[in-house]
Design an enzyme around this catalytic site. Structure first.
Site, PDB file in Angstrom:
ATOM      1  N   ASP A  57     -56.939  45.743 -55.397  1.00 17.36           N
ATOM      2  CA  ASP A  57     -56.847  46.854 -54.449  1.00 17.36           C
ATOM      3  C   ASP A  57     -58.131  47.009 -53.629  1.00 17.36           C
ATOM      4  O   ASP A  57     -58.139  46.783 -52.429  1.00 17.36           O
ATOM      5  CB  ASP A  57     -56.555  48.155 -55.200  1.00 17.36           C
ATOM      6  CG  ASP A  57     -55.070  48.338 -55.474  1.00 17.36           C
ATOM      7  OD1 ASP A  57     -54.257  47.900 -54.658  1.00 17.36           O
ATOM      8  OD2 ASP A  57     -54.733  48.931 -56.512  1.00 17.36           O
ATOM      9  N   GLY A  83     -71.023  29.049 -63.556  1.00 14.80           N
ATOM     10  CA  GLY A  83     -71.910  28.328 -62.650  1.00 14.80           C
ATOM     11  C   GLY A  83     -72.726  27.303 -63.396  1.00 14.80           C
ATOM     12  O   GLY A  83     -72.422  26.930 -64.525  1.00 14.80           O
ATOM     13  N   GLY A  84     -73.790  26.869 -62.782  1.00 13.23           N
ATOM     14  CA  GLY A  84     -74.610  25.822 -63.377  1.00 13.23           C
ATOM     15  C   GLY A  84     -75.583  26.305 -64.427  1.00 13.23           C
ATOM     16  O   GLY A  84     -76.243  25.488 -65.083  1.00 13.23           O
ATOM     17  N   GLU A 104     -52.301  46.446 -58.249  1.00 10.62           N
ATOM     18  CA  GLU A 104     -53.590  45.893 -58.657  1.00 10.62           C
ATOM     19  C   GLU A 104     -53.474  44.742 -59.657  1.00 10.62           C
ATOM     20  O   GLU A 104     -53.929  43.628 -59.403  1.00 10.62           O
ATOM     21  CB  GLU A 104     -54.462  47.009 -59.253  1.00 10.62           C
ATOM     22  CG  GLU A 104     -55.715  46.548 -59.951  1.00 10.62           C
ATOM     23  CD  GLU A 104     -56.689  45.866 -59.014  1.00 10.62           C
ATOM     24  OE1 GLU A 104     -57.203  44.784 -59.369  1.00 10.62           O
ATOM     25  OE2 GLU A 104     -56.940  46.394 -57.921  1.00 10.62           O
ATOM     26  N   GLN A 158     -54.859  53.022 -53.123  1.00  6.98           N
ATOM     27  CA  GLN A 158     -56.237  52.527 -53.230  1.00  6.98           C
ATOM     28  C   GLN A 158     -56.645  51.464 -52.217  1.00  6.98           C
ATOM     29  O   GLN A 158     -57.727  51.556 -51.632  1.00  6.98           O
ATOM     30  CB  GLN A 158     -56.481  51.973 -54.642  1.00  6.98           C
ATOM     31  CG  GLN A 158     -57.914  51.549 -54.876  1.00  6.98           C
ATOM     32  CD  GLN A 158     -58.193  51.071 -56.289  1.00  6.98           C
ATOM     33  OE1 GLN A 158     -59.228  50.480 -56.560  1.00  6.98           O
ATOM     34  NE2 GLN A 158     -57.286  51.312 -57.206  1.00  6.98           N
ATOM     35  N   SER A 159     -55.837  50.438 -51.998  1.00  7.87           N
ATOM     36  CA  SER A 159     -56.305  49.319 -51.175  1.00  7.87           C
ATOM     37  C   SER A 159     -56.624  49.752 -49.749  1.00  7.87           C
ATOM     38  O   SER A 159     -57.710  49.462 -49.224  1.00  7.87           O
ATOM     39  CB  SER A 159     -55.269  48.198 -51.168  1.00  7.87           C
ATOM     40  OG  SER A 159     -54.034  48.644 -50.643  1.00  7.87           O
ATOM     41  N   ARG A 208     -47.774  63.192 -45.455  1.00  6.69           N
ATOM     42  CA  ARG A 208     -46.528  63.950 -45.470  1.00  6.69           C
ATOM     43  C   ARG A 208     -46.809  65.402 -45.813  1.00  6.69           C
ATOM     44  O   ARG A 208     -47.545  65.691 -46.756  1.00  6.69           O
ATOM     45  CB  ARG A 208     -45.554  63.374 -46.500  1.00  6.69           C
ATOM     46  CG  ARG A 208     -45.026  61.987 -46.155  1.00  6.69           C
ATOM     47  CD  ARG A 208     -44.102  61.471 -47.254  1.00  6.69           C
ATOM     48  NE  ARG A 208     -44.825  61.329 -48.524  1.00  6.69           N
ATOM     49  CZ  ARG A 208     -44.410  61.809 -49.670  1.00  6.69           C
ATOM     50  NH1 ARG A 208     -43.293  62.510 -49.732  1.00  6.69           N
ATOM     51  NH2 ARG A 208     -45.112  61.613 -50.776  1.00  6.69           N
ATOM     52  N   PHE A 230     -48.188  50.173 -46.271  1.00  3.07           N
ATOM     53  CA  PHE A 230     -46.815  50.448 -46.674  1.00  3.07           C
ATOM     54  C   PHE A 230     -46.193  49.214 -47.311  1.00  3.07           C
ATOM     55  O   PHE A 230     -46.713  48.096 -47.192  1.00  3.07           O
ATOM     56  CB  PHE A 230     -45.959  50.832 -45.459  1.00  3.07           C
ATOM     57  CG  PHE A 230     -46.310  52.157 -44.835  1.00  3.07           C
ATOM     58  CD1 PHE A 230     -46.373  53.311 -45.586  1.00  3.07           C
ATOM     59  CD2 PHE A 230     -46.557  52.242 -43.469  1.00  3.07           C
ATOM     60  CE1 PHE A 230     -46.682  54.524 -45.003  1.00  3.07           C
ATOM     61  CE2 PHE A 230     -46.864  53.450 -42.873  1.00  3.07           C
ATOM     62  CZ  PHE A 230     -46.931  54.598 -43.638  1.00  3.07           C
ATOM     63  N   LYS A 263     -43.359  43.852 -53.477  1.00  2.20           N
ATOM     64  CA  LYS A 263     -44.426  44.833 -53.674  1.00  2.20           C
ATOM     65  C   LYS A 263     -45.437  44.277 -54.674  1.00  2.20           C
ATOM     66  O   LYS A 263     -45.069  43.580 -55.621  1.00  2.20           O
ATOM     67  CB  LYS A 263     -43.866  46.144 -54.215  1.00  2.20           C
ATOM     68  CG  LYS A 263     -43.114  46.985 -53.206  1.00  2.20           C
ATOM     69  CD  LYS A 263     -42.722  48.310 -53.842  1.00  2.20           C
ATOM     70  CE  LYS A 263     -41.978  49.195 -52.857  1.00  2.20           C
ATOM     71  NZ  LYS A 263     -41.595  50.492 -53.472  1.00  2.20           N
TER      72      LYS A 263
END
Length: 415
Positions: A168, A247-248, A139, A17-18, A38, A97, A136
């Site tokens: 990812d 947040g504010g 996610e 995915q990434s 491959r 990889f 390694k």
């Protein structure tokens, strides 16, 4: 009108995915992305989470649009020569990889620079340089080591990972920006460079407001906009804040009509200070506009739970869309909790190309997420993902190989 990246050629050694998120985005902008796989197997996600037997999974198809696929045995001597020619003819090599894998293939940074000094090598890794750089990362691990999980969820429960793939896909988006930046710098230097996007770094970048809060906590010992204030306690680290906005402007998720049977009958509501009087009028608590316990943002902070409970009494009488329509008339920030089914069926997202229907020769038609970034002079056309090795002959011919040479390479198993 041409595509923004139509003169860029990318050698795509990514999988899962990434990396594919990164290269798909570049392909949407017009880059020629050649995905190296491959033979007989390809990217592992072709077969993961299959919903149609023998068809490429949605996991694969939704991350590999607009690419070409070639199959090379990079361990075969003649296959390695083909790869060297591809490196010489491409602008960018992208890989995710495990650490050291590219070096073990014989393609160290130094060797790649010998072959093509203008080559940009872009990598996704789990960690940057340091004690964990050889580990390694996947996610959910990235979400944990990047600070997201420890600050997500409710204070009385365990850390929680988010459904958004910030480890990812989030890192892939960071890497794409790094690649485009390196391509721009190459115009003046003439040189390639190594671009690294570590997943821990990418998640932390998306969690920067929590690092902000850590420093505030260390100085003050309390953060008044967090739901732990005023009756809870704060420890040494930023706590989980439930559905607080971070947040504010205080916000919370509130029930709407039908919540008893619909798990997504909720709306996110923000008690924004400039529209406080309008909020009071809508929910029928006009007296809060002058009550000293509610009239100012600072006075309201200790009473947020009571305020949201009162607003929820109102939202529970409306569907989430009815509530949104009323609140938007008064510029009160809100948003319905949309399920994936509702998003998939939303016509406006189809019209803008954010949701796209694609036709695949094996699996048929399916929905996918389109380009989230819209350029006025480079509109995105989403084309289907490639079949395994579909473009091997085509790419080899572009490198100058004859039909006989291609047949030879296939016979000896190099391609």
């Amino acid at each position: 009108m041409g595509k923004a990246l139509e003169d860029v050629r990318i050698l795509d050694f990514t999988h899962v995915q990434s990396g594919p998120t990164c290269t798909q985005l570049l392909a949407w902008f017009g880059a020629d992305v050649i995905k190296v796989e491959r033979a007989g197997a390809g990217d592992i996600t072709r077969e993961q989470l299959r919903d149609i037997p023998e068809a490429d999974s949605l996991y694969f198809t939704m991350l590999n649009h607009n690419k070409r696929s070639i199959t090379i045995d990079t361990k075969h001597p003649e296959g390695k020569l083909v790869l060297e020619e591809l490196i010489q003819s491409c602008d960018v090599l992208v890989e995710n990889f495990a650490p050291g894998a590219l070096d073990r293939m014989g393609f160290t940074w130094e060797r790649i620079q010998e072959l093509n000094p203008r080559m940009i090598v872009a990598s996704v890794k789990g960690f940057g340089p340091g004690p964990y750089e050889d580990c390694k990362v996947y996610e959910n691990v990235a979400q944990c080591v990047g600070g997201a999980a420890s600050t997500t969820g409710f204070d009385d429960g365990p850390p929680v990972v988010t459904g958004a793939q910030i480890g990812d896909s989030g890192t892939g988006l960071h890497l794409a920006l790094g690649i485009v930046t390196a391509l721009y710098q190459r115009k003046s230097t003439g040189r390639g460079q190594h671009v690294l996007a570590a997943m821990q770094d990418g998640v932390l970048n998306l969690c920067r407001v929590k690092l902000r809060d850590q420093q505030r906590l260390e100085r003050t010992g309390v953060m008044k906009e967090y739901p732990q204030h005023p009756n809870g306690t704060f420890g040494e680290a930023v706590p989980r804040a439930g559905n607080a906005s971070g947040g504010g402007q205080p916000g919370w998720i509130l029930k709407c009509k039908g919540w008893e049977t619909d798990p997504n009958a909720y709306i996110y509501f923000i008690a924004q200070a400039p529209v406080w009087a309008k909020i009071c009028n809508v929910i029928g608590r006009e007296e809060w506009t002058t009550d000293p316990n509610y009239a100012t943002p600072a006075a309201r902070l200790p009473h947020l739970k009571d305020i949201f409970a009162e607003v929820e009494r109102w939202t529970m009488t409306k569907t989430k869309f009815e509530a949104m329509a009323i609140l938007n008339k008064y510029d009160i920030p809100c948003g319905p909790i949309l399920s994936m089914k509702e998003i998939a069926e939303e016509p406006s997202l189809r019209k803008t190309g954010t949701i796209v229907e694609v036709d695949h020769p094996v699996r048929g038609k399916y929905l996918t997420v389109g380009n989230p970034i819209k350029l006025s002079d480079s509109p995105t056309e989403v084309t289907r993902s490639p079949l395994l090795g579909e473009h091997t002959d085509e790419v080899m011919a572009e490198l100058g190989y004859t039909a006989d040479q291609i047949a030879h390479l296939r016979t000896v198993g190099a391609i």
